[in-house]
Design a protein around this motif. Structure first.
Motif, short mmCIF file in Angstrom:
data_model
loop_
_atom_site.label_atom_id
_atom_site.label_comp_id
_atom_site.label_asym_id
_atom_site.label_seq_id
_atom_site.Cartn_x
_atom_site.Cartn_y
_atom_site.Cartn_z
N GLU A 118 56.86 38.43 -37.14
CA GLU A 118 56.03 37.69 -38.08
C GLU A 118 55.99 36.21 -37.72
OE1 GLU A 118 53.49 36.83 -41.14
OE2 GLU A 118 54.04 38.77 -40.33
N ILE A 119 57.11 35.66 -37.27
CA ILE A 119 57.12 34.26 -36.82
C ILE A 119 56.20 34.09 -35.63
CG2 ILE A 119 58.58 32.49 -35.78
CD1 ILE A 119 60.86 33.56 -37.54
N ILE A 120 56.23 35.02 -34.71
CA ILE A 120 55.35 34.96 -33.55
C ILE A 120 53.90 35.10 -33.98
CG2 ILE A 120 54.67 36.19 -31.45
CD1 ILE A 120 57.63 36.77 -31.01
N SER A 121 53.64 35.98 -34.95
CA SER A 121 52.27 36.18 -35.45
C SER A 121 51.72 34.91 -36.07
CB SER A 121 52.25 37.32 -36.45
OG SER A 121 51.04 37.38 -37.13
N VAL A 122 52.53 34.21 -36.82
CA VAL A 122 52.08 32.98 -37.48
C VAL A 122 51.77 31.90 -36.44
CG1 VAL A 122 52.85 31.10 -38.99
CG2 VAL A 122 53.19 33.45 -39.68
N THR A 123 52.59 31.82 -35.40
CA THR A 123 52.33 30.80 -34.39
C THR A 123 51.10 31.11 -33.55
OG1 THR A 123 53.85 31.87 -32.86
CG2 THR A 123 54.74 30.12 -34.23
N LEU A 124 50.75 32.38 -33.43
CA LEU A 124 49.57 32.74 -32.64
C LEU A 124 48.27 32.52 -33.39
CD1 LEU A 124 50.78 36.02 -30.88
CD2 LEU A 124 50.54 33.74 -29.89
N ARG A 125 48.33 32.44 -34.70
CA ARG A 125 47.10 32.23 -35.47
C ARG A 125 46.64 30.84 -35.41
NH1 ARG A 125 48.11 35.02 -41.05
NH2 ARG A 125 49.36 36.61 -40.18
#
Length: 86
Positions: A79-86
């Motif tokens: 989820e942390i990676i997902s937030v940074t990719l957005r």
């Protein structure tokens, strides 16, 4: 008010600079609702299964708790990676 040795200010000069800097700031992105993507649902399911495994470890054995905690850690990391990719 005591912000300088002369004590002649009527307001804090730092607050005046802050107000001047952000006077015309309008955050339009705050008004848009966030939409979940596929990875958000995968993370939600991962956290749910992780807690299920942890609760299952109370009855079935210790290994389910370890697996559940690993699943939750991976879900939060993704989820942390997902937030940074957005």
């Amino acid at each position: 008010m005591g912000y300088s040795p002369r004590k002649d200010e009527k307001s804090n000069p730092v607050l005046k600079d802050f107000v001047r800097a952000f006077r015309n700031y309008k955050a339009k992105s705050r008004l848009k609702p966030m939409k979940p993507n596929l990875l958000d649902y995968v993370v939600l399911i991962g956290v749910a299964f992780g807690f299920l495994f942890i609760f299952l470890s109370f009855y079935a054995g210790r290994i389910f708790g370890v697996v559940g905690s690993i699943i939750i850690a991976i879900a939060f990391f993704s989820e942390i990676i997902s937030v940074t990719l957005r």
